[in-house]
Motif scaffolding. Sequence first.
Motif, PDB file in Angstrom:
ATOM      1  N   TYR A  18       0.828  -1.214   0.000  1.00  0.00           N
ATOM      2  CA  TYR A  18       0.000   0.000   0.000  1.00  0.00           C
ATOM      3  C   TYR A  18       0.855   1.254   0.000  1.00  0.00           C
ATOM      4  O   TYR A  18       1.977   1.270   0.516  1.00  0.00           O
ATOM      5  N   MET A  69       7.653  -5.298  -1.960  1.00  0.00           N
ATOM      6  CA  MET A  69       6.194  -5.262  -1.831  1.00  0.00           C
ATOM      7  C   MET A  69       5.754  -6.356  -0.853  1.00  0.00           C
ATOM      8  O   MET A  69       4.965  -6.107   0.059  1.00  0.00           O
ATOM      9  N   LEU A  70       6.234  -7.569  -1.066  1.00  0.00           N
ATOM     10  CA  LEU A  70       5.722  -8.735  -0.335  1.00  0.00           C
ATOM     11  C   LEU A  70       6.732  -9.306   0.655  1.00  0.00           C
ATOM     12  O   LEU A  70       7.937  -9.352   0.374  1.00  0.00           O
ATOM     13  N   GLU A  72       6.929 -12.393   1.186  1.00  0.00           N
ATOM     14  CA  GLU A  72       7.430 -13.597   0.511  1.00  0.00           C
ATOM     15  C   GLU A  72       8.733 -13.306  -0.242  1.00  0.00           C
ATOM     16  O   GLU A  72       9.701 -14.076  -0.193  1.00  0.00           O
ATOM     17  N   LYS A  98       5.211  -9.185  10.498  1.00  0.00           N
ATOM     18  CA  LYS A  98       4.794  -7.798  10.725  1.00  0.00           C
ATOM     19  C   LYS A  98       3.883  -7.807  11.942  1.00  0.00           C
ATOM     20  O   LYS A  98       2.919  -8.581  11.979  1.00  0.00           O
ATOM     21  N   ILE A 101      -0.238  -4.931  12.263  1.00  0.00           N
ATOM     22  CA  ILE A 101      -0.572  -4.320  10.970  1.00  0.00           C
ATOM     23  C   ILE A 101      -2.061  -4.509  10.630  1.00  0.00           C
ATOM     24  O   ILE A 101      -2.643  -3.715   9.914  1.00  0.00           O
TER      25      ILE A 101
END
Length: 118
Positions: A18, A69-70, A72, A98, A101
């Motif tokens: 985001y 971004m991820l 993973e 995280k 969140i």
Amino acid sequence: MDKIFLRGMKAKTLIGVYEWERQHPQTLVLDLEIGVNQFALASDNINETVHYGVVCEVVRAHLQTRSFMLLETLAQDIADLLFARFDGIVQLDIRVVKQGILPHVDEVGVAIQRFKTP
Ligand SMILES: Nc1nc2c(c(=O)[nH]1)N=C([C@H](O)[C@@H](O)CO)CN2
């Protein structure tokens, strides 16, 4: 296989899908389990093992320079980094978390297991 582990390592990086997450680094919590061939116990020598302090420094410094971004992708990047940097590592279990969140959820994250390729 013998294991070295680091639990609850805090590391800052730019992470998230985001827009608001792209503005500032977040602190992640990492658990690393590092598989090595049997410890060279007879030598009692730090140069014949994987120094967990150096692993911590390498991972934290690397993440500060990167953006993902991820979770993973970040986990795979750490695996690639550690296999390339430390000859003695034959297996890695990496968990990336995280905290705080999502509403009503303490932690979200990913866990991967990777083996050194010949
Ligand atoms: N499987 C994943 N799902 C989600 C991820 C992720 O990295 N892997 N990331 C997000 C967002 O960045 C989230 O942390 C912020 O709400 C959402 N889902």
